[in-house]
Design a protein around this motif. Structure first.
Motif, PDB file in Angstrom:
ATOM      1  N   HIS A   1       0.675  -1.412  -0.068  1.00  0.00           N
ATOM      2  CA  HIS A   1      -0.294  -0.898   0.325  1.00  0.00           C
ATOM      3  C   HIS A   1       0.809   1.610  -0.554  1.00  0.00           C
ATOM      4  O   HIS A   1       0.643   2.010  -0.700  1.00  0.00           O
ATOM      5  CB  HIS A   1      -1.133  -0.023   1.415  1.00  0.00           C
ATOM      6  CG  HIS A   1      -1.564   1.563   1.621  1.00  0.00           C
ATOM      7  ND1 HIS A   1      -0.941   2.030   2.107  1.00  0.00           N
ATOM      8  CD2 HIS A   1      -2.865   1.761   0.471  1.00  0.00           C
ATOM      9  CE1 HIS A   1      -1.837   3.271   1.852  1.00  0.00           C
ATOM     10  NE2 HIS A   1      -2.924   3.187   1.561  1.00  0.00           N
ATOM     11  N   ASP A   2       1.795   1.694   0.560  1.00  0.00           N
ATOM     12  CA  ASP A   2       2.413   2.097   1.434  1.00  0.00           C
ATOM     13  C   ASP A   2       3.154   2.592  -0.288  1.00  0.00           C
ATOM     14  O   ASP A   2       3.345   3.436  -1.359  1.00  0.00           O
ATOM     15  CB  ASP A   2       3.549   2.420   2.195  1.00  0.00           C
ATOM     16  CG  ASP A   2       2.891   2.384   3.683  1.00  0.00           C
ATOM     17  OD1 ASP A   2       1.476   2.615   3.713  1.00  0.00           O
ATOM     18  OD2 ASP A   2       3.732   2.074   4.715  1.00  0.00           O
ATOM     19  N   LEU A   3       4.303   1.557  -1.095  1.00  0.00           N
ATOM     20  CA  LEU A   3       4.406   2.178  -2.674  1.00  0.00           C
ATOM     21  C   LEU A   3       3.637   2.596  -3.513  1.00  0.00           C
ATOM     22  O   LEU A   3       4.006   3.018  -4.022  1.00  0.00           O
ATOM     23  CB  LEU A   3       5.279   0.117  -3.271  1.00  0.00           C
ATOM     24  CG  LEU A   3       5.648   0.338  -3.955  1.00  0.00           C
ATOM     25  CD1 LEU A   3       7.002   0.865  -3.927  1.00  0.00           C
ATOM     26  CD2 LEU A   3       6.223  -1.402  -4.438  1.00  0.00           C
ATOM     27  N   ILE A   4       2.285   1.702  -3.526  1.00  0.00           N
ATOM     28  CA  ILE A   4       1.033   2.208  -4.685  1.00  0.00           C
ATOM     29  C   ILE A   4       0.851   3.456  -3.935  1.00  0.00           C
ATOM     30  O   ILE A   4       1.049   4.563  -4.917  1.00  0.00           O
ATOM     31  CB  ILE A   4       0.117   1.833  -4.097  1.00  0.00           C
ATOM     32  CG1 ILE A   4       0.358   0.444  -4.557  1.00  0.00           C
ATOM     33  CG2 ILE A   4      -0.866   2.229  -5.223  1.00  0.00           C
ATOM     34  CD1 ILE A   4      -0.702  -0.723  -4.057  1.00  0.00           C
TER      35      ILE A   4
ATOM     36  N   ARG B   1      13.182  -2.589  -0.181  1.00  0.00           N
ATOM     37  CA  ARG B   1      13.327  -1.890  -0.520  1.00  0.00           C
ATOM     38  C   ARG B   1      13.629  -0.470  -1.961  1.00  0.00           C
ATOM     39  O   ARG B   1      13.329   0.589  -2.010  1.00  0.00           O
ATOM     40  CB  ARG B   1      15.030  -2.560  -1.277  1.00  0.00           C
ATOM     41  CG  ARG B   1      16.070  -3.370  -0.501  1.00  0.00           C
ATOM     42  CD  ARG B   1      17.006  -3.691  -1.289  1.00  0.00           C
ATOM     43  NE  ARG B   1      17.303  -5.346  -0.617  1.00  0.00           N
ATOM     44  CZ  ARG B   1      17.376  -5.579  -1.077  1.00  0.00           C
ATOM     45  NH1 ARG B   1      17.483  -6.064  -2.795  1.00  0.00           N
ATOM     46  NH2 ARG B   1      17.366  -7.484  -1.154  1.00  0.00           N
ATOM     47  N   THR B   2      12.545  -1.283  -2.121  1.00  0.00           N
ATOM     48  CA  THR B   2      11.408  -0.091  -3.411  1.00  0.00           C
ATOM     49  C   THR B   2      11.106   1.616  -3.042  1.00  0.00           C
ATOM     50  O   THR B   2      11.663   1.737  -3.204  1.00  0.00           O
ATOM     51  CB  THR B   2      10.715  -0.887  -4.943  1.00  0.00           C
ATOM     52  OG1 THR B   2      11.517  -1.937  -5.129  1.00  0.00           O
ATOM     53  CG2 THR B   2       9.805  -0.037  -5.571  1.00  0.00           C
ATOM     54  N   LEU B   3      10.335   0.936  -2.240  1.00  0.00           N
ATOM     55  CA  LEU B   3       9.888   1.595  -1.151  1.00  0.00           C
ATOM     56  C   LEU B   3      10.726   3.059  -0.243  1.00  0.00           C
ATOM     57  O   LEU B   3      10.256   3.764  -0.731  1.00  0.00           O
ATOM     58  CB  LEU B   3       8.488   1.231  -0.588  1.00  0.00           C
ATOM     59  CG  LEU B   3       8.490   1.774   0.664  1.00  0.00           C
ATOM     60  CD1 LEU B   3       7.200   2.878   0.208  1.00  0.00           C
ATOM     61  CD2 LEU B   3       7.341   1.008   2.055  1.00  0.00           C
TER      62      LEU B   3
ATOM     63  N   LEU C   1       2.564  -0.944 -10.655  1.00  0.00           N
ATOM     64  CA  LEU C   1       3.000  -1.954  -9.506  1.00  0.00           C
ATOM     65  C   LEU C   1       3.304  -3.442 -10.297  1.00  0.00           C
ATOM     66  O   LEU C   1       4.202  -3.989  -9.524  1.00  0.00           O
ATOM     67  CB  LEU C   1       1.939  -1.788  -8.355  1.00  0.00           C
ATOM     68  CG  LEU C   1       1.386  -3.409  -6.721  1.00  0.00           C
ATOM     69  CD1 LEU C   1       3.249  -2.960  -6.752  1.00  0.00           C
ATOM     70  CD2 LEU C   1       0.543  -3.449  -7.055  1.00  0.00           C
ATOM     71  N   ALA C   2       2.821  -3.712 -10.869  1.00  0.00           N
ATOM     72  CA  ALA C   2       3.055  -5.158 -11.641  1.00  0.00           C
ATOM     73  C   ALA C   2       4.873  -4.903 -12.153  1.00  0.00           C
ATOM     74  O   ALA C   2       5.486  -5.702 -11.613  1.00  0.00           O
ATOM     75  CB  ALA C   2       2.173  -5.461 -12.803  1.00  0.00           C
ATOM     76  N   ALA C   3       5.402  -4.173 -13.038  1.00  0.00           N
ATOM     77  CA  ALA C   3       6.061  -3.663 -13.047  1.00  0.00           C
ATOM     78  C   ALA C   3       7.845  -3.617 -12.220  1.00  0.00           C
ATOM     79  O   ALA C   3       8.552  -4.105 -12.321  1.00  0.00           O
ATOM     80  CB  ALA C   3       6.863  -2.337 -14.192  1.00  0.00           C
ATOM     81  N   ALA C   4       7.312  -3.070 -11.193  1.00  0.00           N
ATOM     82  CA  ALA C   4       7.834  -2.972  -9.655  1.00  0.00           C
ATOM     83  C   ALA C   4       8.023  -4.019  -8.698  1.00  0.00           C
ATOM     84  O   ALA C   4       8.869  -4.494  -7.743  1.00  0.00           O
ATOM     85  CB  ALA C   4       7.093  -1.394  -8.436  1.00  0.00           C
ATOM     86  N   VAL C   5       7.244  -5.526  -8.995  1.00  0.00           N
ATOM     87  CA  VAL C   5       7.147  -6.469  -8.341  1.00  0.00           C
ATOM     88  C   VAL C   5       7.320  -7.544  -9.237  1.00  0.00           C
ATOM     89  O   VAL C   5       7.595  -8.476  -8.164  1.00  0.00           O
ATOM     90  CB  VAL C   5       6.285  -6.803  -7.525  1.00  0.00           C
ATOM     91  CG1 VAL C   5       5.489  -5.367  -6.540  1.00  0.00           C
ATOM     92  CG2 VAL C   5       4.639  -6.525  -8.161  1.00  0.00           C
TER      93      VAL C   5
END
Length: 116
Positions: free
Chosen positions: A34-37, A105-107, A72-76
């Motif tokens: 959620h925080d990443l989104i 890490r991405t977040l 999101l799909a690309a990030a994960v």
């Protein structure tokens, strides 16, 4: 939104994280997703929820807009799947220790970029 609207109609683009066999707790990872989104930021409505479906514990991130789901799909590293018939698109990734570290890490990286 009508009384009969379903989540799939409101947010038809799904990115799901399927828990590994270890059955690890996924609530903290759901919070991190959620925080990443939020760092993107999304252009439409979205939801993040934990579910226990036929494949076990999972995190469902459903989006109103395809572009938000794509980010999101690309990030994960989610890949195309066809699990549920009511979504326009579905992508999935395995929620294991490696993917959880990648999400965190991405977040951290995105938060750091936003603060500079």
């Amino acid at each position: 939104m009508t009384e009969k609207s379903t989540l799939e109609e409101i947010s038809p683009y799904l990115v799901l994280g399927q828990a590994d066999e270890g059955g690890r707790p996924i609530v903290e990872t759901a919070r991190a997703l959620h925080d990443l989104i939020v760092t993107f930021p999304p252009q439409g409505h979205y939801s993040v929820r934990t579910v226990d479906d036929e494949c076990g514990p999972a995190i469902h991130c459903a989006f109103e807009r395809k572009g938000d789901a794509d980010r999101l799909a690309a990030a994960v590293g989610a890949i195309e799947v066809a699990r549920y018939e009511n979504y326009r698109s579905e992508r999935a990734f395995l929620l294991d220790e490696k993917s959880t570290r990648t999400i965190r890490r991405t977040l951290e990286r995105r938060r750091s970029m936003a603060s500079n």
